[in-house]
Each structure stands twice: as C-alpha cells, then as structure tokens.
Design an enzyme around this catalytic site. Structure first.
Site, short mmCIF file in Angstrom:
data_model
loop_
_atom_site.label_atom_id
_atom_site.label_comp_id
_atom_site.label_asym_id
_atom_site.label_seq_id
_atom_site.Cartn_x
_atom_site.Cartn_y
_atom_site.Cartn_z
N LYS A 157 22.79 -8.14 -13.75
CA LYS A 157 23.86 -7.75 -14.67
C LYS A 157 23.51 -8.01 -16.14
O LYS A 157 23.94 -7.26 -17.02
CB LYS A 157 25.16 -8.47 -14.31
N ASP A 205 34.58 -5.58 -14.42
CA ASP A 205 35.03 -6.76 -13.69
C ASP A 205 36.35 -7.32 -14.22
O ASP A 205 37.29 -7.56 -13.46
CB ASP A 205 33.97 -7.86 -13.73
#
Length: 286
Positions: free
Chosen positions: A72, A108
């Site tokens: 990420k 997220d």
C-alpha cells in the site's frame, strides 16, 4: 466496457500473500450483477517484483486493481497520480488505469465511515471517538474522520509518540489527544465510539484484546476492523457490556464497493457483497 472479453476488462488485487483474499468473490459477483463483462483476479506479487508488476499491468492494459499488504505504501512512487486523500494518508488501496495513467486512491477511511453510519444515534460531528492503534488503518480512519468533521478524535497506542506523530501529520486539524493505553482505559466512559484498528485478536490469537473495556458506557458503539474471527474477543466483551458492536466486514465491503465505483462509475449492491463475505467467513464465527 466493451461487449467482447478483452484484457482491458481485467481487474484484480495485488498483495503478498493474497490467496486468502475474498475480493475476487465479491467483485466478480458485482460485475455479474451490473452486467459488466469483466473479471477480477488475485495476483501474488513479491516485494522485489512490485515495480515489474506495475510495468506489466500498464503494458497489458489491466483496467484497475486493489492493493493490499505489503504494497500500500511502496506502490505510491510507481503511480502516475495520487488522489489528495491517499497522498495525505501515505497509502493506496485502489488504482484506476485511465488511458495508461495509473491513479491511486484510498477508500479505507471512507469505507469505514460508510459502514459506521447505520449504527449512529447521533451525528459524528457531536461524537467523541477513540481510535486504538496508530498504524496504516488507524491513519486512514483518523484522516477521514477529521476531514468529515468528527467532534473529537483521540488516539491511544502502545507507543504514544507514534500516535502524536499521526495527529501532527493530518492535513485537517481536529480536536485530538494522544493517550497511552492505560490512560485510555481510565477515560473510556467519555467516548461514544471506540475503533479498534490493530491486529490484536486476529486469528489465530483470538483471545487477545488491546485493552480492557471495564470502564466503557453501555451506550457506546464499539467497532473492530478485524473480520477473522467476525466477532473478536474485544467485541464480545463490548457486547456483554451492552454496547452496539460493528465487526470488520462492514469496512471491508464498503471500501470494496467504493473501489468498484472508481472503476465503473456504478455503486454495487453492498448487501450482496456483505452476504458473500459472511457466507465465506461462516466457519470462523465465534
């Protein structure tokens, strides 16, 4: 999207490991439900191969992909453009290929807020929130809550300095404090929402808890981003105290739905996605 199946209709998730991912099941069903001729696959990519993988994705015309551990953060310098929220968070979990240009997003934090909304009895603007942890997930959730305008957002962490650094680095300033776990336990009855973002309590260490909920108020909402097991020991204790609880499947499904929307312009059936996840996790219910 074209009617004939071509490589430009391929989507996926890259990570290491990635074989356990439930993303292919929920995203492929979303494509079918929306009558989009596309397929979604899990691609195992080692750290040392990340740059080559991105080059291959561009060359093959893969339309979009998700990103999971451990890529990420490392992916960011390999992309052509980063959306402002993802840049601030310092992590990307969704990439869109727009005409050969790879654009990174982070869904997220927004996914977490979307999953939380149905449980709220008061506005987030008036809520006192405690986030447990100061890692990547905590960062995404904290930054998104700050941008949303949550009333007060405190962070507690084993290393208080890490929590302080996270607060300082947020581009949107919020009313916040960094606390030790011990101090957070003492002040727990002050919070309306508690968000557990660490890996403590994840399978196979299912009995572990990040802190005691002895002082929690029964009107609080307690969330845990872990979804294996679905109901962690932390959530079980909260439920015993009379609290509303929210497991990690909601955040997982909503962040996936937002990724799908980035790729297609369509928002999928979240309930259908959630049902698939719950069915797959049925054996891990406690």
């Amino acid at each position: 999207m074209t009617n004939s199946r071509t490589l430009t209709n391929v989507f996926g998730v890259i990570g290491c490991p990635v074989g356990h991912s439930m993303s292919p099941a929920i995203q492929n069903q979303a494509f079918r439900s929306e009558h989009i001729d596309a397929s979604y696959h899990a691609f195992h990519v080692e750290k040392k191969d990340l740059q080559n993988a991105v080059t291959g994705i561009k060359a093959l015309g893969v339309k979009g992909f998700n990103v999971t551990i451990p890529h990420k953060e490392a992916l960011i310098p390999l992309l052509d453009e980063i959306e402002s929220t993802a840049k601030a968070i310092g992590a990307v979990n969704t990439v869109v290929n727009e005409g050969g240009k790879l654009i990174g997003y982070n869904t997220d934090g927004k996914g977490f807020i979307s999953s939380l909304r149905p449980y709220l009895s008061a506005s987030l603007h008036d809520s006192r929130i405690l986030i447990i942890g100061a890692g990547g997930a905590a960062r995404a959730i904290y930054f998104s809550l700050a941008a949303y305008g949550a009333g007060e957002i405190d962070l507690c962490n084993r290393t208080v300095l890490k929590a302080e650094k996270l607060i300082e680095e947020c581009p949107v300033k919020a009313k916040s404090r960094a606390l030790s776990l011990q101090n957070a336990e003492k002040e727990l009855n002050n919070y309306d929402i508690i968000v557990q973002t660490t890996s403590i309590g994840m399978h196979p260490h299912v009995e572990a808890k990040p802190l005691s909920l002895e002082n929690i108020k029964s009107s609080a909402i307690v969330t845990d981003i872990i979804y294996n097991p679905i109901k962690t020991a932390f959530l079980k204790e909260a439920e015993e105290k009379g609290c509303k609880i929210l497991d990690g499947t909601g955040m997982f499904v909503h962040q996936a739905a937002l990724a799908f929307e980035h790729w297609t312009g369509l928002f999928p059936d979240v309930k259908e996605m959630h049902d698939i996840v719950m069915k797959k996790l049925g054996g891990t219910l406690c």
